[in-house]
Scaffold this motif. Structure first.
Motif, PDB file in Angstrom:
ATOM      1  N   ASP A  63     -40.770  26.333  53.289  1.00 16.98           N
ATOM      2  CA  ASP A  63     -39.502  25.611  53.350  1.00 16.98           C
ATOM      3  C   ASP A  63     -39.366  25.134  51.709  1.00 16.98           C
ATOM      4  O   ASP A  63     -37.959  25.550  50.901  1.00 16.98           O
ATOM      5  CB  ASP A  63     -40.111  24.607  54.227  1.00 16.98           C
ATOM      6  N   TRP A  66     -39.247  28.247  49.561  1.00 15.85           N
ATOM      7  CA  TRP A  66     -37.897  29.909  50.281  1.00 15.85           C
ATOM      8  C   TRP A  66     -36.338  29.244  50.304  1.00 15.85           C
ATOM      9  O   TRP A  66     -35.937  29.953  50.559  1.00 15.85           O
ATOM     10  CB  TRP A  66     -39.122  30.684  50.598  1.00 15.85           C
ATOM     11  N   SER A  67     -36.383  27.581  50.354  1.00 13.06           N
ATOM     12  CA  SER A  67     -35.080  27.612  51.197  1.00 13.06           C
ATOM     13  C   SER A  67     -34.536  26.331  50.206  1.00 13.06           C
ATOM     14  O   SER A  67     -35.122  26.049  49.940  1.00 13.06           O
ATOM     15  CB  SER A  67     -35.436  26.030  52.251  1.00 13.06           C
ATOM     16  N   ASP A  68     -33.348  26.412  50.749  1.00 13.62           N
ATOM     17  CA  ASP A  68     -32.400  25.153  49.133  1.00 13.62           C
ATOM     18  C   ASP A  68     -32.899  23.488  50.219  1.00 13.62           C
ATOM     19  O   ASP A  68     -33.457  23.965  51.407  1.00 13.62           O
ATOM     20  CB  ASP A  68     -30.532  24.733  49.865  1.00 13.62           C
TER      21      ASP A  68
END
Length: 325
Positions: A63, A66-68
């Motif tokens: 998370d 790879w996530s904003d």
């Protein structure tokens, strides 16, 4: 975007960093660092955790890489000094590594030690931080209810901010909270949140006055924010003896909380004898900045784990990633 195991292994590096003081029964901290589109991230469940428990740690790492990020409400987090179960005479040297910290968390109930040693250590910390400093203790579930009551009585003269996880079960926390209510000593839950199948059970049972949450064990920033929102209790964000990369994850979690009343346990890079970056998130003036961390290849090489330990971690990473599918 769901990262494949090939995405993870493409940049994965395993490090083994010595500790300045033995802590949580270990002398070195091992971790896997890897880079996603959003930046460097960390997977570092403790050695004894099984694959099922470790899966939440990997979910958090993916998370963060790879996530904003969610909306942030602050760019700096006040942190506490962390005092391992050292001799009272060693307390000043430990506190020197946490410049400007107004709060200290003291480990108590260490296996093989006695209550008198806890009292001496807590007294030394109170003397060092003065009457205005905030002092909290953490028993890591190692007391039963009677032991906890006796210990809290012995430690209460040093003006405790709260007692963290004095007992193991939710039922025991309910009982000890009732027994010491007249003393106005708050009870915090940590293991009853991060190691529970239902992390909200402790809040529903009225077993704690506040919750200690950690990004990696709870599956990431968003998952931890959801628990904090549903619990409706004050939150302290803490770490799991992470490198600065993992601390950055915790700092972003703390920054995303709408309300943050307490100093957080995110100063623990001060307990490491090295780090994976040239700009570690060490405590400065009682706090740390909320920022991503750039990993330094030279530091990765310096603290590279042995081939045997690297193979162990990569195999663990593969097994744990398979569980997420």
């Amino acid at each position: 975007m769901q990262a494949t195991i090939e995405d993870v292994l493409a940049t994965a590096r395993v490090v083994s960093i010595p500790l300045r003081v033995r802590f949580r029964g270990i002398d070195t901290r091992e971790a896997v660092l890897f880079r996603g589109p959003a930046g460097w991230t960390e997977f570092s469940p403790f050695i004894e955790y099984d694959d099922t428990e470790s899966a939440a740690w990997l979910r958090a790492a993916l998370d963060f890489g790879w996530s904003d990020l969610p909306e942030l409400h602050r760019d700096r987090i006040g942190v506490n000094a962390t005092v391992p179960a050292v001799h009272a005479a060693d307390v000043p040297a430990v506190l020197e590594r946490f410049p400007g910290c107004r709060t200290a968390k003291v480990k108590v109930a260490e296996r093989g030690q006695v209550l008198a040693e806890d009292v001496a250590r807590v007294a030394a910390v109170r003397h060092a931080i003065g009457p205005e400093g905030r002092l909290r203790v953490d028993a890591n579930t190692n007391w039963n209810v009677d032991e906890a009551e006796r210990a809290i009585h012995a430690l209460a003269p040093y003006d405790l901010e709260y007692v963290e996880q004095p007992c193991a079960t939710v039922e025991e926390l309910v009982e000890i909270r009732e027994r010491v209510a007249y003393m106005d000593v708050a009870i915090a839950a940590d293991e009853s949140v991060r190691k529970a199948s239902d992390p909200l059970a402790v809040a529903r049972a009225g077993a704690a006055d506040l919750l200690v949450v950690k990004a990696q064990p709870l599956g990431g920033i968003r998952a931890a924010l959801g628990i904090a929102r549903e619990a409706g209790l004050p939150i302290v964000v803490s770490s799991a003896l992470d490198t600065s990369v993992g601390i950055s994850m915790g700092a972003h979690l703390a920054a995303a909380l709408p309300d943050l009343e307490y100093d957080c346990g995110l100063g623990t890079t001060a307990l490491l004898a090295g780090d994976v970056t040239q700009a570690p998130l060490d405590p400065v003036d009682g706090g740390i900045a909320v920022r991503r961390v750039d990993v330094d290849p030279a530091q990765l090489d310096r603290f590279q784990a042995s081939p045997e330990r690297t193979a162990w971690w990569i195999d663990r990473l593969r097994r744990t990633h398979a569980l997420l599918r």
